[in-house]
Design a protein around this motif. Structure first.
Motif, PDB file in Angstrom:
ATOM      1  N   ALA A 164       0.831  -1.203   0.000  1.00  0.00           N
ATOM      2  CA  ALA A 164       0.000   0.000   0.000  1.00  0.00           C
ATOM      3  C   ALA A 164       0.866   1.254   0.000  1.00  0.00           C
ATOM      4  O   ALA A 164       0.543   2.239  -0.684  1.00  0.00           O
ATOM      5  N   THR A 165       1.975   1.235   0.732  1.00  0.00           N
ATOM      6  CA  THR A 165       2.889   2.380   0.763  1.00  0.00           C
ATOM      7  C   THR A 165       3.424   2.686  -0.624  1.00  0.00           C
ATOM      8  O   THR A 165       3.440   3.845  -1.068  1.00  0.00           O
ATOM      9  N   TRP A 166       3.867   1.645  -1.322  1.00  0.00           N
ATOM     10  CA  TRP A 166       4.427   1.844  -2.666  1.00  0.00           C
ATOM     11  C   TRP A 166       3.362   2.361  -3.619  1.00  0.00           C
ATOM     12  O   TRP A 166       3.608   3.286  -4.409  1.00  0.00           O
ATOM     13  N   LEU A 167       2.179   1.790  -3.556  1.00  0.00           N
ATOM     14  CA  LEU A 167       1.103   2.188  -4.467  1.00  0.00           C
ATOM     15  C   LEU A 167       0.629   3.614  -4.199  1.00  0.00           C
ATOM     16  O   LEU A 167       0.329   4.365  -5.131  1.00  0.00           O
ATOM     17  N   HIS A 168       0.564   4.012  -2.931  1.00  0.00           N
ATOM     18  CA  HIS A 168       0.220   5.403  -2.614  1.00  0.00           C
ATOM     19  C   HIS A 168       1.314   6.351  -3.115  1.00  0.00           C
ATOM     20  O   HIS A 168       1.030   7.493  -3.492  1.00  0.00           O
ATOM     21  N   GLY A 169       2.563   5.872  -3.117  1.00  0.00           N
ATOM     22  CA  GLY A 169       3.657   6.689  -3.626  1.00  0.00           C
ATOM     23  C   GLY A 169       3.523   6.959  -5.112  1.00  0.00           C
ATOM     24  O   GLY A 169       3.907   8.033  -5.594  1.00  0.00           O
ATOM     25  N   VAL A 170       2.997   5.989  -5.858  1.00  0.00           N
ATOM     26  CA  VAL A 170       2.770   6.185  -7.291  1.00  0.00           C
ATOM     27  C   VAL A 170       1.816   7.356  -7.510  1.00  0.00           C
ATOM     28  O   VAL A 170       1.985   8.157  -8.438  1.00  0.00           O
ATOM     29  N   THR A 175       0.555  11.643   2.546  1.00  0.00           N
ATOM     30  CA  THR A 175      -0.138  11.431   3.815  1.00  0.00           C
ATOM     31  C   THR A 175      -0.517   9.962   3.973  1.00  0.00           C
ATOM     32  O   THR A 175      -0.324   9.370   5.043  1.00  0.00           O
ATOM     33  N   ALA A 176      -1.058   9.363   2.918  1.00  0.00           N
ATOM     34  CA  ALA A 176      -1.410   7.945   2.957  1.00  0.00           C
ATOM     35  C   ALA A 176      -0.158   7.090   3.092  1.00  0.00           C
ATOM     36  O   ALA A 176      -0.175   6.062   3.776  1.00  0.00           O
ATOM     37  N   GLN A 177       0.927   7.506   2.442  1.00  0.00           N
ATOM     38  CA  GLN A 177       2.187   6.765   2.568  1.00  0.00           C
ATOM     39  C   GLN A 177       2.655   6.720   4.016  1.00  0.00           C
ATOM     40  O   GLN A 177       3.023   5.654   4.528  1.00  0.00           O
ATOM     41  N   ASP A 178       2.663   7.869   4.676  1.00  0.00           N
ATOM     42  CA  ASP A 178       3.097   7.905   6.080  1.00  0.00           C
ATOM     43  C   ASP A 178       2.165   7.086   6.961  1.00  0.00           C
ATOM     44  O   ASP A 178       2.620   6.420   7.904  1.00  0.00           O
ATOM     45  N   ALA A 287      13.666  18.118  13.559  1.00  0.00           N
ATOM     46  CA  ALA A 287      14.128  17.276  12.450  1.00  0.00           C
ATOM     47  C   ALA A 287      12.957  16.565  11.782  1.00  0.00           C
ATOM     48  O   ALA A 287      12.851  16.525  10.545  1.00  0.00           O
ATOM     49  N   LEU A 288      12.061  16.004  12.593  1.00  0.00           N
ATOM     50  CA  LEU A 288      10.889  15.318  12.043  1.00  0.00           C
ATOM     51  C   LEU A 288       9.932  16.305  11.370  1.00  0.00           C
ATOM     52  O   LEU A 288       9.321  15.985  10.347  1.00  0.00           O
ATOM     53  N   LEU A 289       9.826  17.500  11.934  1.00  0.00           N
ATOM     54  CA  LEU A 289       8.932  18.500  11.359  1.00  0.00           C
ATOM     55  C   LEU A 289       9.441  18.970   9.996  1.00  0.00           C
ATOM     56  O   LEU A 289       8.667  19.104   9.043  1.00  0.00           O
ATOM     57  N   VAL A 290      10.743  19.200   9.889  1.00  0.00           N
ATOM     58  CA  VAL A 290      11.328  19.604   8.606  1.00  0.00           C
ATOM     59  C   VAL A 290      11.150  18.504   7.567  1.00  0.00           C
ATOM     60  O   VAL A 290      10.812  18.772   6.403  1.00  0.00           O
ATOM     61  N   ARG A 291      11.356  17.261   7.987  1.00  0.00           N
ATOM     62  CA  ARG A 291      11.143  16.140   7.060  1.00  0.00           C
ATOM     63  C   ARG A 291       9.713  16.125   6.551  1.00  0.00           C
ATOM     64  O   ARG A 291       9.464  15.922   5.354  1.00  0.00           O
ATOM     65  N   ARG A 292       8.774  16.379   7.439  1.00  0.00           N
ATOM     66  CA  ARG A 292       7.366  16.377   7.048  1.00  0.00           C
ATOM     67  C   ARG A 292       7.059  17.523   6.090  1.00  0.00           C
ATOM     68  O   ARG A 292       6.344  17.358   5.102  1.00  0.00           O
ATOM     69  N   TRP A 293       7.600  18.705   6.360  1.00  0.00           N
ATOM     70  CA  TRP A 293       7.367  19.865   5.495  1.00  0.00           C
ATOM     71  C   TRP A 293       7.920  19.613   4.089  1.00  0.00           C
ATOM     72  O   TRP A 293       7.274  19.941   3.099  1.00  0.00           O
ATOM     73  N   PHE A 294       9.126  19.047   4.010  1.00  0.00           N
ATOM     74  CA  PHE A 294       9.732  18.837   2.696  1.00  0.00           C
ATOM     75  C   PHE A 294       9.022  17.738   1.909  1.00  0.00           C
ATOM     76  O   PHE A 294       9.091  17.722   0.679  1.00  0.00           O
ATOM     77  N   ARG A 295       8.358  16.818   2.611  1.00  0.00           N
ATOM     78  CA  ARG A 295       7.573  15.805   1.894  1.00  0.00           C
ATOM     79  C   ARG A 295       6.423  16.445   1.149  1.00  0.00           C
ATOM     80  O   ARG A 295       6.023  16.007   0.075  1.00  0.00           O
ATOM     81  N   PHE A 296       5.840  17.496   1.747  1.00  0.00           N
ATOM     82  CA  PHE A 296       4.705  18.158   1.131  1.00  0.00           C
ATOM     83  C   PHE A 296       5.170  19.234   0.146  1.00  0.00           C
ATOM     84  O   PHE A 296       4.382  19.704  -0.643  1.00  0.00           O
TER      85      PHE A 296
END
Length: 296
Positions: A164-170, A175-178, A287-296
């Motif tokens: 499911a993680t890989w497919l949501h990445g496509v 958000t679904a990936q996380d 660190a986790l917050l920056v990672r989350r921001w850059f994902r979006f």
């Protein structure tokens, strides 16, 4: 009208593949039951070993799928009927020379394993999946994760969340990936043996949801500030306002020797512990917050 024609044309081939999937699901469930009934001292296979056998079954099903003459369904999933109603008996005659596969043990387990086998066969199969099919498969894999967990197949559940993680990445649905990554991490922890090896993962989950829920750390930071303020009040003769000010300042920016004033040894040790705790927790949070921001 066209969909109805396609279904009529593919009924025999889909029924044959469905039979093969349900037959292998029944066999896999039988292996799980035998493992569960093993006596102490017997070399029973672990779930990870059973999962390796599961992958072997999938590879054989993929070969059968490649050799079948199942026509495409457009954006529909080939084994949609299995996902919607696993564990039911087929209508109509079975392939010649075969017996109806029967579930072994829990009906819920049989239904979940049947769906996972069908999903894996379609996911790994020779057909190129459309964007819509990727979305459908991601949804079914994610729905299947809790069903596999409910029947104590945690490693199998982790596999469903991995897909499911890989497919949501496509679809670039981060958000679904996380969400699926967090669920997979929890499933992998439950599958870990012996139980004491789950402790580090459990701590990570409680503190920040394996890094996928950074705002949990804010609650822990608030709890720490309350705790250190209360302890400072207990060991030093300070007012509540002074204790709150010192702890809030020290947590983010450790106070120097000149700021300690009349605070005794106990209070200084306490503030030192608080300062190091604050450095660690705030660093991890940002660190986790920056990672989350850059994902979006």
């Amino acid at each position: 009208m066209t969909d109805g024609v396609h279904r009529d044309e593919m009924t025999t081939d889909v029924r044959l593949m469905t039979y093969l999937i349900e037959r292998d699901a029944a066999g896999h469930c039988e292996r799980i039951e035998l493992s569960a009934r093993s006596q102490p001292g017997e070399a029973a296979p672990t779930e990870r070993q059973l999962l390796a056998e599961f992958h072997h079954r999938v590879e054989k099903l993929v070969i059968d799928y490649e050799q079948s003459e199942v026509p495409p369904r457009g954006d529909e999933l080939i084994f949609r009927d299995i996902y919607e109603e696993a564990g039911r008996h087929h209508e109509g005659p079975e392939p010649p020379g075969t017996d109806q596969p029967t579930p072994h043990g829990s009906t819920d387990r049989y239904a979940a394993v049947t769906k996972l086998l069908a999903l894996e066969t379609e996911f790994r199969g020779p057909r190129r999946l459309s964007g819509t099919q990727h979305t459908y498969l991601a949804e079914w894999y994610e729905k299947l994760g809790p069903a596999l967990r409910a029947v104590d197949l945690h490693a199998h559940s982790a596999l469903a969340y991995k897909r499911a993680t890989w497919l949501h990445g496509v679809a670039e649905d981060f958000t679904a990936q996380d969400r699926c990554r967090l669920a997979r991490a929890r499933a992998k922890r439950r599958a870990t043996r012996p139980a004491w090896r789950r402790i580090p993962g459990w701590i990570s989950d409680v503190l920040c949801g394996y890094g996928f829920r950074p705002f949990l750390l804010l609650a822990w930071i608030a709890a720490q500030l309350v705790l250190f303020t209360g302890l400072l009040l207990a060991v030093e003769s300070l007012t509540l306002g002074d204790s709150i000010q010192i702890c809030l300042t020290n947590y983010l920016n450790p106070v120097g020797i000149g700021d300690l004033g009349s605070i005794g040894v106990g209070g200084r040790v306490l503030l030192l512990v608080e300062a190091w705790t604050g450095i660690v927790f705030t660093s991890v949070f940002f660190a986790l917050l920056v990672r989350r921001w850059f994902r979006f």
